[in-house]
Design an enzyme around this catalytic site. Structure first.
Site, PDB file in Angstrom:
ATOM      1  N   HIS A 132       0.828  -1.205   0.000  1.00  0.00           N
ATOM      2  CA  HIS A 132       0.000   0.000   0.000  1.00  0.00           C
ATOM      3  C   HIS A 132       0.863   1.255   0.000  1.00  0.00           C
ATOM      4  O   HIS A 132       2.057   1.218   0.295  1.00  0.00           O
ATOM      5  CB  HIS A 132      -0.933   0.020   1.213  1.00  0.00           C
ATOM      6  CG  HIS A 132      -0.212   0.133   2.531  1.00  0.00           C
ATOM      7  ND1 HIS A 132       0.464  -0.924   3.110  1.00  0.00           N
ATOM      8  CD2 HIS A 132      -0.061   1.181   3.386  1.00  0.00           C
ATOM      9  CE1 HIS A 132       0.995  -0.543   4.254  1.00  0.00           C
ATOM     10  NE2 HIS A 132       0.692   0.734   4.447  1.00  0.00           N
ATOM     11  N   ASP A 134       0.661   5.050   1.764  1.00  0.00           N
ATOM     12  CA  ASP A 134      -0.050   5.746   2.834  1.00  0.00           C
ATOM     13  C   ASP A 134      -0.853   6.921   2.288  1.00  0.00           C
ATOM     14  O   ASP A 134      -0.352   7.712   1.479  1.00  0.00           O
ATOM     15  CB  ASP A 134       0.946   6.270   3.882  1.00  0.00           C
ATOM     16  CG  ASP A 134       1.565   5.155   4.703  1.00  0.00           C
ATOM     17  OD1 ASP A 134       0.944   4.084   4.822  1.00  0.00           O
ATOM     18  OD2 ASP A 134       2.683   5.358   5.213  1.00  0.00           O
ATOM     19  N   HIS A 282       4.776   0.033   0.464  1.00  0.00           N
ATOM     20  CA  HIS A 282       5.459  -0.756   1.492  1.00  0.00           C
ATOM     21  C   HIS A 282       4.520  -1.817   2.060  1.00  0.00           C
ATOM     22  O   HIS A 282       3.294  -1.760   1.892  1.00  0.00           O
ATOM     23  CB  HIS A 282       6.030   0.132   2.600  1.00  0.00           C
ATOM     24  CG  HIS A 282       5.028   1.010   3.275  1.00  0.00           C
ATOM     25  ND1 HIS A 282       4.527   2.160   2.701  1.00  0.00           N
ATOM     26  CD2 HIS A 282       4.436   0.919   4.495  1.00  0.00           C
ATOM     27  CE1 HIS A 282       3.673   2.733   3.517  1.00  0.00           C
ATOM     28  NE2 HIS A 282       3.589   1.996   4.616  1.00  0.00           N
ATOM     29  N   ARG A 297       5.378   6.777  14.056  1.00  0.00           N
ATOM     30  CA  ARG A 297       5.462   7.295  12.694  1.00  0.00           C
ATOM     31  C   ARG A 297       4.950   8.721  12.604  1.00  0.00           C
ATOM     32  O   ARG A 297       3.961   9.087  13.257  1.00  0.00           O
ATOM     33  CB  ARG A 297       4.637   6.415  11.750  1.00  0.00           C
ATOM     34  CG  ARG A 297       4.912   6.659  10.287  1.00  0.00           C
ATOM     35  CD  ARG A 297       3.781   6.155   9.417  1.00  0.00           C
ATOM     36  NE  ARG A 297       2.629   7.066   9.463  1.00  0.00           N
ATOM     37  CZ  ARG A 297       1.570   6.972   8.663  1.00  0.00           C
ATOM     38  NH1 ARG A 297       1.506   6.017   7.767  1.00  0.00           N
ATOM     39  NH2 ARG A 297       0.577   7.817   8.769  1.00  0.00           N
TER      40      ARG A 297
END
Length: 306
Positions: A132, A134, A282, A297
């Site tokens: 995917h 983000d 990723h 993150r």
């Protein structure tokens, strides 16, 4: 009378390829980068490099910041080991080299504003184990992310990234012509919405409606052409009949799975990864359950794609 057509399974798509592929680190004609402060240790010839010679907890001078930006454009994902003093304030400062932080509306929040805490254990199972990009469900998808490892299982829990510029370069000329000018709808409801009530989905729809992005997009900073569709968030291609759209998407999203386009990183405590979220997809490997894995993150706000 001929037998009715039946859709082929997605994994029956022709991904097999013998011999070398086109694996360029940068777009044709891009200037060569030189580094005076960073030590670059490539993990593959075209994507992923470990960076030495920098303490990310210290204030960043202009020259060093510029080299980090160059390294990210060149390698798409860069890694740092043994960043023992790297804290949320330093993480904010580092992300600020590229832009403003962008919260994920679905991630749990950390103790610091703008930081998402991704804690997995026996009760909270990792769900990011799908290729995917983000925030592709946003009108201006995240430009990148800065991820730091706090707790790491004794084994497992690696993350992989795929170079979507390489994925585009290796499409057939016929396929490149076919997708030129097409746009695709990206939507969070089929993935994140699966865990919500209809009322919760409706409450978020006003601020997060479906959006469209080019199937073959250009990177906003390098101009390199790349494939911009992903499995959880890309739901259909605009203007195509449903069946044709589904079959084309099935073939395109599988391109991220080609090993030659990928790099794999083995995490250690106090490791940091920064990735270009437009140039890559990723996949967080969920092979460590029920062990504990804790990451924090910060996503970096991006711009609309063209």
């Amino acid at each position: 009378m001929s037998a009715p057509l039946t859709p082929r399974p997605a994994l029956d798509k022709p991904l097999m390829h013998y011999g070398p592929r086109v694996l360029e680190r940068t777009a044709p004609g891009a200037p060569a980068f030189t580094y005076g402060h960073l030590r670059i240790s490539p993990l593959t010839p075209h994507i992923g490099a470990e960076i030495g010679g920098v303490d990310l907890s210290q204030p960043m001078g202009e020259e060093l910041a510029e080299e980090l930006k160059q390294a990210l454009l060149e390698w798409k994902v860069i890694f740092f080991r043994d960043q023992h003093a790297f804290n949320p304030d330093a993480q904010h400062a580092l992300a600020g080299i590229w832009g403003e932080p962008e919260p994920n509306p679905f991630f749990p929040k950390g103790e610091t504003v703008g930081v998402s805490r991704l804690a997995k254990d026996a009760m909270a199972v990792g769900s990011e184990n799908i290729w995917h990009s983000d925030h592709s469900f946003m009108a201006a998808p995240a430009l990148g992310s800065v991820l730091r490892a706090l707790e790491i299982p004794a084994a497992g829990g690696d993350t992989m990234w795929a170079d979507m510029g390489a994925a585009y370069d290796n499409l057939s000329e016929e396929m490149k012509e076919r997708i030129e000018g097409l746009t695709a709808v990206h939507d969070w409801v089929p993935s994140w919405g699966a865990l919500m009530t209809p009322e919760q989905i409706e409450a978020l729809r006003g601020t997060l409606p479906p959006v469209e992005h080019p199937v073959a997009a250009r990177h906003p900073r390098t101009g390199r052409k790349l494939l911009y569709v992903n499995e959880p968030f890309t739901v259909r291609i605009v203007g195509l009949p449903d069946r044709e759209s589904r079959e084309l998407l099935d073939e395109l999203v599988l391109q991220a799975r080609v090993p030659e386009y990928q790099v794999r990183f083995r995490w250690q405590a106090d490791s940091v990864a920064i990735w270009d979220n437009i140039a890559t997809q990723h996949y967080a490997i969920n092979d460590y359950h029920p062990a504990r894995r804790v990451m924090e993150r910060i996503a970096i706000a991006g711009v609309p794609l063209a």
